[in-house]
Design an enzyme around this catalytic site. Structure first.
Site, PDB file in Angstrom:
ATOM      1  N   GLU A 369       0.817  -1.227   0.000  1.00  0.00           N
ATOM      2  CA  GLU A 369       0.000   0.000   0.000  1.00  0.00           C
ATOM      3  C   GLU A 369       0.845   1.270   0.000  1.00  0.00           C
ATOM      4  O   GLU A 369       0.480   2.266   0.625  1.00  0.00           O
ATOM      5  CB  GLU A 369      -1.013   0.000   1.152  1.00  0.00           C
ATOM      6  CG  GLU A 369      -2.104  -1.047   0.981  1.00  0.00           C
ATOM      7  CD  GLU A 369      -3.344  -0.781   1.826  1.00  0.00           C
ATOM      8  OE1 GLU A 369      -3.449   0.309   2.411  1.00  0.00           O
ATOM      9  OE2 GLU A 369      -4.201  -1.679   1.886  1.00  0.00           O
ATOM     10  N   HIS A 646      -1.953  -1.567  10.476  1.00  0.00           N
ATOM     11  CA  HIS A 646      -1.435  -2.939  10.470  1.00  0.00           C
ATOM     12  C   HIS A 646      -0.233  -3.049  11.394  1.00  0.00           C
ATOM     13  O   HIS A 646       0.502  -2.069  11.595  1.00  0.00           O
ATOM     14  CB  HIS A 646      -1.006  -3.360   9.061  1.00  0.00           C
ATOM     15  CG  HIS A 646      -2.145  -3.662   8.137  1.00  0.00           C
ATOM     16  ND1 HIS A 646      -2.375  -4.922   7.618  1.00  0.00           N
ATOM     17  CD2 HIS A 646      -3.125  -2.882   7.643  1.00  0.00           C
ATOM     18  CE1 HIS A 646      -3.439  -4.885   6.836  1.00  0.00           C
ATOM     19  NE2 HIS A 646      -3.910  -3.650   6.833  1.00  0.00           N
TER      20      HIS A 646
END
Length: 662
Positions: A369, A646
């Site tokens: 990402e 995350h």
């Protein structure tokens, strides 16, 4: 295979692409800012709640018409730019390979010595993280903001954590049975200076004697250093920059002063000392979510977590800064000793922990990402302080190479301390929904990690991927796992220059890293859990389909709690995740039809340790037959607290050659 150092084959296309993007960018930036102003994060909501004058609401009322007017004015230029930009993507290369030319820029990294496959073996450390570097308006839907500042801070924290000396602390204590023991120790290590004059101070509960092995911060390239290591009987080349502290648990509540043996590089603790560092320490408590240079988690900042940077007295006097060359205090995460008698999980053969820092001597890093191009440049610049080789801007745009139009790249980024020999990228053609707008795929890399005395190259294979994210698309993810295996097999065949009879290369490891977007305990992910990938590759956290090891925890954080005081710093998040109740409050758990969408108020119904969707896999197939690969340690990392939703993961592999030290 030629590595692409620029996105286009010639300068004319590069200039034309820059011109077209220059026409598009004002419209893109204005649209991003306009949407971002209406999507506040929980951190911003808390700040605005304390604003009695509603200043932010007034700003929105004033700026929205301005943004709209400028956006409309920029649309014609953006259209012209798009008509130029889109066809250019057919000539664009799938990645950019960046190599650090000025070695002095990598001031935080220990210079590597070439591995000659001598001794018992060598360890390699791999890291993976989803950093959520989307355009700011989209990142806010994950409750993170300020993408450009976050990219710079993420890079700074990673390279600072990886460049610290590798310190392992083993506690001989039958009561140390938590997933990760509490981080109640700190060690001081000088950066440079005389290798023979080192002092390591440690304040550790239930500790009266310590044994220190290894040269934890000296240059490992000098002949003198290597001779010292040989004299001390260092077992592996992989521990060339490792400090090991062993603690015998006599519970008298005192700390010990450490005396260094200049002959063999060992330090022993003796004698009573101050019972605490209280009065000798100045601890900064800057909130982690303030995105600025001196932020928590950066080891070179003034606030590198609450217990990380401290002014310490050595002996009776104050540390002389000129003598120790600006000593840094590194908080070492406590790692449980690999001992059947002392370990809670007696069937485990490697260390595992929840760490507030990225592993020391991190060799390879796979990120997902990293979609925003400007953020990718800032991140690359920071990572180049430690990693010499970086592959970034991976993917395709427009309709080139995939079935549907792609607005952003794959978001993959790879960084390495070892030279990259070959690289290849493939785009998943079956993306659905919003995932189809990104060129999600797989990046395959071949790196050279050494050579044998017979001039045979020692290589390793690393794959970085990001699968379909939408819940319920199990069939799509299984198809992508099939393609991943096929592409990896093709990549290894096409890049191999060896034959069985006359091997020119020896394969040391084959690792897969990435965000696979399914967990091993959810009832909705059964198809992925039983995929054939797990018959060829091993997951250190997995027992079998539907069952993780007791110490494994989820890697997906609840976005609503990212800025809570309890978890907004690396230290705080580490302490919270060490407890079962803390995990229930701040991790996303496997979905169930009986569970509501809210995390709060249903702690009793949650099972397991959270939804683990970030994976580190390795295989023993296709490697050099005379070598053995095994996991040395596995870590869940909290150093990016407040910067992404995350948890990064890291794995250290030991490649054992079976040869005796020369």
């Amino acid at each position: 295979m030629v590595l692409y150092t620029s996105p286009f084959p010639n300068s004319f296309l590069s200039v034309l692409h820059s011109f077209s993007w220059g026409l598009i960018f004002p419209c893109y930036w204005l649209a991003d800012r306009l949407v971002a102003s209406f999507v506040p994060t929980t951190y911003e909501k808390r700040q605005r709640a304390d604003d009695p004058c509603y200043f932010h609401a007034l700003c929105i009322i004033i700026t929205t018409p301005i943004y709209l007017a400028l956006l409309v004015a920029s649309l014609p230029f953006a259209l012209i730019g798009f008509l130029l930009w889109s066809p250019l993507q057919s000539a664009r290369r799938p990645y950019i390979y960046s190599r650090l030319k000025d070695k002095n820029h990598a001031n935080g990294a220990t210079l590597l010595t070439e591995w000659k496959a001598a001794g018992n073996g060598k360890s390699f450390c791999f890291g993976s993280a989803n950093v959520c570097l989307l355009p700011d308006s989209l990142a806010r839907f994950n409750n993170v903001f300020n993408t450009q500042a976050r990219a710079k801070e993420i890079g700074r924290r990673i390279r600072n954590g990886a460049s610290r000396p590798q310190i392992k602390i083993y506690i001989d204590s039958p009561t140390n049975t938590s997933i990760s023991a509490a981080s109640f120790s700190s060690l001081v290590s000088p950066q440079g200076g005389d290798n023979t004059n080192r002092t390591v101070n440690a304040g550790i509960k239930r500790t009266t004697s310590m044994e220190y092995k290894g040269d934890n911060c000296g240059s490992n390239n000098s002949e003198d250093s290597r001779e010292d290591k040989g004299g001390a009987g260092e077992p592996n080349e992989g521990e060339e920059n490792t400090c090991i502290v062993r603690i015998n648990g006599e519970d008298n509540g005192h700390m010990s002063d450490t005396e260094t043996d200049p002959v063999n590089g060992q330090a022993h603790a003796s004698g009573p000392a101050e019972p605490s560092l209280e009065g000798d320490a100045e601890i900064s408590k800057t909130p982690n979510h303030k995105q600025k240079e001196g932020d928590s988690g950066s080891l070179d900042s003034y606030s590198a977590s609450r217990e990380s940077l401290v002014k310490v007295r050595v002996g009776d006097g104050t540390v002389d800064q000129s003598t120790v060359n600006n000593k840094l205090l590194y908080k070492a995460s406590i790692m449980k000793k690999t001992s059947v008698r002392k370990k809670k999980h007696t069937d485990e053969t490697f260390d595992h922990e929840i760490s507030a820092f990225f592993p020391a001597n991190l060799d390879f890093l796979c990120l997902q990402e990293v979609f925003d191009k400007r953020a990718a440049e800032k991140l690359k610049e920071q990572l180049h302080h430690y990693f010499e080789y970086i592959v970034y801007d991976v993917g395709v745009y427009s309709c080139h190479g995939c079935c549907s139009f792609k607005f952003v790249n794959s978001g993959l980024l790879f960084a390495s301390r070892y030279p990259v020999m070959d690289a290849a990228y493939h785009c998943y053609p079956n993306g659905r929904g919003t995932d189809s707008l990104a060129s999600k795929g797989a990046l395959f890399l071949k790196v050279q990690v050494g050579s044998t005395p017979q001039d045979q190259r020692i290589v390793g294979y690393i794959s970085c991927t990001h699968l379909q994210a939408i819940a319920g698309d199990t069939t799509v993810r299984c198809e992508q796992l099939d393609m991943l295996q096929d592409w990896l097999s093709e990549f290894r065949k096409s890049t191999s220059s060896s034959s069985t009879a006359n091997p020119e290369e020896l394969v040391a490891f084959d690792v897969i890293c990435g965000d696979l977007n399914f967990d091993n305990c959810s009832s909705e992910d059964k198809l992925e859990q039983q995929h054939s990938l797990f018959t060829h590759y091993k997951d250190p956290c997995r027992v079998g389909p539907g069952e993780d090891k007791p110490w494994a925890i989820g890697t997906l954080l609840d976005p609503e709690g990212l800025y809570d005081e309890e978890v907004c710093t690396p230290d705080n998040l580490q302490k919270v995740l060490e407890s079962e109740e803390g995990r229930k409050g701040y991790l996303v758990y496997p979905t169930s039809k009986n569970h509501s969408s809210s995390q709060k108020g249903r702690k009793a119904s949650l099972k397991g340790n959270g939804r683990r969707i970030d994976y580190m896999l390795y295989t023993e197939e296709g490697l050099y037959l005379e070598w053995k690969v095994e996991v040395e340690e596995f870590s869940f990392i909290t150093q990016l607290a407040g910067l992404t939703d995350h948890l990064p993961v890291a794995m250290r592999l030991m490649v054992s050659t079976g040869e005796d030290d020369p």
